[in-house]
Design a protein around this motif. Structure first.
Motif, PDB file in Angstrom:
ATOM      1  N   GLY A 134       0.960  -1.259   0.129  1.00  0.00           N
ATOM      2  CA  GLY A 134      -0.276   0.040   0.005  1.00  0.00           C
ATOM      3  C   GLY A 134       0.942   1.167  -0.135  1.00  0.00           C
ATOM      4  N   GLY A 168       0.727   3.669  -7.043  1.00  0.00           N
ATOM      5  CA  GLY A 168      -0.589   3.474  -7.479  1.00  0.00           C
ATOM      6  C   GLY A 168      -1.280   2.187  -7.023  1.00  0.00           C
ATOM      7  N   LYS A 169      -1.813   1.387  -7.823  1.00  0.00           N
ATOM      8  CA  LYS A 169      -2.349   0.160  -7.013  1.00  0.00           C
ATOM      9  C   LYS A 169      -1.555  -0.985  -7.149  1.00  0.00           C
ATOM     10  CE  LYS A 169      -7.309   1.206  -8.148  1.00  0.00           C
ATOM     11  NZ  LYS A 169      -8.499   0.938  -8.793  1.00  0.00           N
ATOM     12  N   SER A 223      -2.015   5.290   3.847  1.00  0.00           N
ATOM     13  CA  SER A 223      -2.856   4.226   3.363  1.00  0.00           C
ATOM     14  C   SER A 223      -3.554   3.492   4.683  1.00  0.00           C
ATOM     15  CB  SER A 223      -2.655   3.285   2.333  1.00  0.00           C
ATOM     16  OG  SER A 223      -1.653   2.225   2.584  1.00  0.00           O
ATOM     17  N   LYS A 239      -6.809  -9.916  -2.391  1.00  0.00           N
ATOM     18  CA  LYS A 239      -6.692 -10.418  -3.756  1.00  0.00           C
ATOM     19  C   LYS A 239      -6.009 -11.617  -3.849  1.00  0.00           C
ATOM     20  CE  LYS A 239      -6.369  -5.794  -5.357  1.00  0.00           C
ATOM     21  NZ  LYS A 239      -7.206  -5.414  -6.379  1.00  0.00           N
ATOM     22  N   PHE A 295      -4.050  -5.506  -0.583  1.00  0.00           N
ATOM     23  CA  PHE A 295      -3.677  -4.194  -0.929  1.00  0.00           C
ATOM     24  C   PHE A 295      -4.512  -3.369  -0.137  1.00  0.00           C
ATOM     25  CE2 PHE A 295      -5.030  -0.519  -3.957  1.00  0.00           C
ATOM     26  CZ  PHE A 295      -3.678  -0.081  -3.634  1.00  0.00           C
ATOM     27  N   THR A 331      -5.614   0.693   0.908  1.00  0.00           N
ATOM     28  CA  THR A 331      -5.747   1.862   0.201  1.00  0.00           C
ATOM     29  C   THR A 331      -7.034   2.589   1.098  1.00  0.00           C
ATOM     30  OG1 THR A 331      -6.545   3.044  -1.687  1.00  0.00           O
ATOM     31  CG2 THR A 331      -7.389   0.728  -1.546  1.00  0.00           C
ATOM     32  N   ALA A 386       3.647   0.497  -2.657  1.00  0.00           N
ATOM     33  CA  ALA A 386       2.717   0.640  -3.777  1.00  0.00           C
ATOM     34  C   ALA A 386       3.381   1.843  -4.500  1.00  0.00           C
ATOM     35  CB  ALA A 386       1.381   0.653  -3.295  1.00  0.00           C
TER      36      ALA A 386
END
Length: 235
Positions: A67, A180-181, A71, A209, A200, A202, A178
């Motif tokens: 992340g 972005g994603k 975040s 995932k 992840f 955020t 991270a």
């Protein structure tokens, strides 16, 4: 000028062959469907919100958590470590911060880590040190590496660590950064693809995932107030 005598092939000693006889390769057992299905497996015993988000993952393998800054990643990793420490001896290998860093100390207070003080430990081991530590008698069941690029950037070292943990039945939680994603570096991205569980972080939300996802779709709010403020839900 005298001519040296010609060697007699029958009397001249020849060097012994240096070739070694290769031992036959020992193959692993071929498993039947019954062999596969009748194996006794163990699972992480999550409860409540954690069970709803992550289900019942097997109690081994690599977890990868990544992340961006701010975040909620660091808080989530500490919360995850606490969940593991409720049932397993857990080592938090802190590399991105010092053990006397006020931010780390405050996270242990925020997450009430004193609840698991008998099974939760912190160290700051290098790659060589963690490999030696895991060879000791009664190693921890779970190790958290925060973060991986502060300990190694080499794929072969990662594979060595993974294999040692596999042999000892250890869960290894690897923390990454991270962009972005996606994970920031190609090294971290490769670990993500290889990991059994991938989470992840955020906006104070953990999104699973990985291969095991709970009934709510793999979502866990890290900090409710922060999560709501970011989404305009606060009063």
């Amino acid at each position: 000028m005298s001519i040296p005598p010609i060697p007699n092939e029958l009397t001249t000693k020849r060097p012994k062959s240096s070739k070694h006889v290769k031992k036959p390769l020992k193959l692993k057992q071929v498993l039947t469907v019954a062999n596969i299905q009748n194996q006794k497996l163990k699972y992480v015993k999550f409860k409540d919100d954690w069970l709803d988000a992550f289900g019942k993952p097997q109690d081994r393998g690599v977890w990868f958590v990544w992340g961006g800054s701010g975040s909620g990643k660091s808080t989530f990793v500490m919360q995850l470590a606490k969940q593991f420490a409720k049932g397993y001896k857990t080592l938090y290998n802190l590399l991105e911060e010092e053990t006397d860093d006020s931010d780390y100390i405050n996270r242990t207070i925020l997450c009430q880590m004193n609840d698991v003080q008998d099974t939760f430990y912190t160290a700051g081991y290098s790659f060589e040190e963690i490999m030696a530590f895991l060879d000791k008698r009664d190693p921890p069941k779970v190790i958290v590496i925060d973060s991986i690029t502060y300990m190694m950037k080499d794929w072969n070292q990662y594979l060595q660590l993974k294999e040692k943990c596999r042999k000892n039945g250890i869960i290894v939680v690897i923390v990454g950064h991270a962009e972005g994603k996606a994970p920031r570096t190609e090294f971290e991205k490769s670990i993500m693809y290889d990991a059994k569980m991938k989470i992840f972080i955020t906006g104070y939300l953990a999104i699973c995932k990985g291969r095991t996802i709970g009934k709510n779709g793999g979502r866990l709010v890290v900090w409710q107030e922060g999560y709501e403020k970011l989404r305009g839900a606060s009063e």
